[in-house]
Design an enzyme around this catalytic site. Structure first.
Site, PDB file in Angstrom:
ATOM      1  CD  GLU A 256     -29.079 -12.477  34.430  1.00 49.25           C
ATOM      2  OE1 GLU A 256     -27.950 -12.494  33.646  1.00 49.25           O
ATOM      3  OE2 GLU A 256     -29.884 -12.735  34.509  1.00 49.25           O
ATOM      4  CB  CYS A 295     -25.749 -14.921  31.911  1.00 49.52           C
ATOM      5  SG  CYS A 295     -26.678 -15.088  33.400  1.00 49.52           S
TER       6      CYS A 295
END
Length: 687
Positions: A256, A295
């Site tokens: 990720e 993120c």
């Protein structure tokens, strides 16, 4: 004396033996702790997790694991204020810390509740059975079991608590232990939470280990039974994914990565509309929450060309209200980056972007801060102004789609039609999330169908859902958290999907009786068990998988059909008008499917009071053959599956859900209806 952040491994708290690394307060630059970055025996750590932690978790059922996670969530929730006090030192405000601390604990609660979607068993029977032969004696069924290894989680510095808890919640529910390797700059927060977890005694030995520091060499010892997850930069993720051991052992690797997420202002979202205001609010929030160190934060704001100036002005006004400084100072809305190293790296990235895309808001070299009385220092701390850049030629100047400035930074760029907006969003080469502010359903559909291949999640933002929306940057445990391409191709979380990532799927082949015995779910065609005692007179524990009750017969009459039509009000022509059947599938008046099901219930139900408490519902039902007047039907009721239920409190009745296979056949032994019904059945043992 300065405290040392320690590792928790092999059942003990252990200091490292390598060089000391200083961990500094993000606002003041003061020393918080030191960390030893080397000297751990990773082979022994992973072996301990497999031997001790894995064997303990594998023996537990999904429900037991879920209750364990729930207890852990309650424990950490009671201790959360001490985490807040420490979190301020990472530069995070109370609101920022809420995402990290209570977001992480909330993830534990969500995954604990997910246990109800799994059986009270150590394994999970997945999907529908697959018939493999004409005679029905050969079939297949997919089964998932926990892998025999360890989940190795390599986490980023921006969410030291949430990053750990959202991952271990999933692997623990699946039945795998974890070794957590947090990023060193904020590892003091991860360590504080792990200390509370270990002190609680809730997890079995070996279920969780903590490694502080570089972690260099940990991947040298993983096997195909392990799972590795990584959160961080795309460049680092690609290096880890290509590790020789990962490739040689075919180790599942979930990545990720930070991505160039986009927010698109729809063509209809002009100034004065709710969607325009929501777009500005969302971009500002994603720039300033956690100081832009998310993120999922918005890095590219894609807007209609004729609205660029309006957006620039509105966003500038919103950002001007963002006060910066020590997270505990009154009135501060944005704190500091996690450390000076992160601030230096961010400035380098902004300078690269600014070569072709000028800064139109913010000052890279100067920032006014509050909280100097608390020790906040513009130079010693990691403060930076929000920065907005403008890329007027986004199809030519591609740095905006390739360089991620990991902080409170966004680049504005224009589009001329929705097709261009899709192209620009997709130029990020894969992202975790994209959002579109629009109230136009057709525009939303066109954008989604064009952009879905490049994004893990798409948020359609409008006035209707704004009050309840969790926003662009909030991953939810029920949904996948990941994205294609640059974002890493991972799918963290995602409800049951996330749990399955830590399990091995096997396709079982065999006879229905053998598959029934293995899965503890009755398969059609398996041997049945018949007893004299009616199954509705048996307690939950007494019922056996495959136990079957065969009813008396009943011949359906025209009066049955007419009476059911009168009672139900269902006067569909095929049931009541024999003159209207030309050109249909039917050769005469046909019985209602729901009459057949109702009659079947009347035939298999035992009217006497017994352990059956209530009818809980219907999972599936099919009417497979028309039933005409004169047809004689019989019913076979079989215990398909038993699912134990938890007592809500001490006064609750101990009970479980029994899934029954109801098969209705005619005089030719052909099936005319099949259904799965559920009843709630009392347990004999009320403890």
């Amino acid at each position: 004396m300065t405290p040392t952040v320690e590792n928790y491994a092999l059942g003990h708290w252990l200091p490292g033996s390598g060089p000391q690394q200083e961990l500094l307060d993000a606002s003041t630059g003061d020393l918080i702790a030191t960390a030893n970055t080397e000297g751990m025996d990773f082979e022994a750590i992973l072996d301990y997790g497999r031997r001790v932690g894995n064997s303990a978790l594998r023996r537990m059922t999904f429900h037991e694991r879920g209750r364990m996670i729930k207890a852990l969530a309650f424990h950490l929730d009671a201790k959360k204020e001490q985490f807040y006090e420490l979190s301020y030192r990472s530069g995070a405000t109370r609101a920022d810390s809420w995402i990290d601390i209570e977001g992480g604990i909330g993830n534990l609660f969500a995954n604990a509740s997910l246990r109800r979607k799994f059986p009270d068993k150590p394994f999970y029977v997945e999907g529908e059975p697959v018939g493999l032969s004409k005679g029905g004696t050969f079939m297949a069924q997919h089964l998932l079991v926990p892998k025999e290894g360890v989940a190795v989680h390599i986490n980023a510095y921006n969410f030291p608590i949430w990053g750990m808890l959202e991952k271990i919640a999933v692997n623990l529910l699946a039945g795998m232990p974890a070794v957590v390797k947090p990023a060193t700059p904020t590892a003091y927060l991860t360590e504080a939470v792990v200390r509370e977890i270990i002190a609680s005694g809730i997890l079995p030995a070996g279920a969780l280990q903590l490694v502080i520091g570089s972690g260099q060499g940990i991947l040298d010892h993983v096997t195909y039974q392990d799972v590795v997850t990584f959160t961080g930069s795309a460049a680092t993720g690609r290096k880890l994914r290509a590790h020789p051991r990962i490739l040689a052992e075919a180790v599942p690797f979930n990545m990720e990565a930070d991505s160039l997420n986009a927010a698109v202002l729809g063509p209809d979202a002009v100034p004065g509309t709710a969607e325009f205001d929501l777009f500005i609010k969302e971009v500002r929030k994603e720039m300033t929450a956690k100081c832009g160190q998310k993120c999922t934060a918005i890095r590219r704001a894609i807007v209609p060309a004729h609205l660029v100036e309006d957006v620039q002005i509105a966003l500038g006004k919103a950002l001007a209200q963002t006060t910066i400084g020590h997270p505990q100072a009154e009135g501060v809305r944005m704190g500091a980056l996690a450390g000076r190293d992160q601030a230096a790296r961010l400035r380098e990235q902004i300078q690269l972007l600014a070569k072709n895309t000028p800064i139109v808001y913010g000052d890279l070299d100067h920032v006014e801060i509050l909280g100097k009385e608390r020790g906040a220092h513009a130079q010693k701390g990691a403060f930076i102004s929000p920065i907005v850049l403008l890329n007027e030629r986004p199809f030519e100047h591609l740095d905006s789609h390739e360089i991620e400035a990991f902080g409170p930074v966004v680049t504005l760029m224009p589009y001329h039609d929705l097709g261009e907006a899709v192209q620009l969003a997709n130029l990020g080469k894969g992202s975790l999330v994209c959002s579109l502010a629009t109230n136009d359903p057709r525009a939303a559909q066109d954008f989604v169908l064009g952009a879905a291949t490049h994004h893990g999640r798409i948020l359609i933002l409008n006035q209707e859902m704004a009050k309840e929306s969790t926003g662009h940057g909030s991953p939810l445990p029920q949904l996948i958290h990941g994205g294609p391409g640059r974002a890493g191709g991972g799918q963290e979380m995602g409800g049951m999907r996330g749990v399955e990532h830590f399990m091995q799927r096997v396709a079982l082949q065999g006879s229905p009786s053998m598959i029934t015995a293995i899965t503890e779910v009755y398969q059609t065609g398996a041997k049945i068990i018949e007893h004299d005692k009616h199954p509705f007179q048996k307690y939950f524990e007494e019922l056996e998988i495959g136990e079957t009750y065969v009813t008396h017969k009943h011949t359906v009459t025209e009066a049955d059909i007419s009476n059911f039509a009168n009672v139900s009000g269902d006067n569909f022509y095929a049931h009541v008008d024999a003159t209207s059947l030309e050109g249909t599938l039917f050769t005469g008046r046909v019985a209602h499917g729901y009459y057949i099901l109702s009659k079947a219930a009347g035939m298999f139900v035992d009217p006497r009071k017994g352990p059956v408490l209530l009818n809980y519902g219907l999972d599936e039902c099919r009417f497979t053959k028309p039933v005409y007047p004169g047809t004689t039907i019989g019913v076979q009721l079989t215990v398909k599956e038993k699912i134990g239920q938890e007592k809500r409190d001490a006064d609750d009745i101990a009970k479980g859900i029994v899934r029954w296979l109801v098969t209705v056949t005619d005089e030719t032994r052909e099936t005319v209806a099949v259904a799965t019904i559920l009843t709630m059945v009392k347990k004999k043992d009320q403890a």
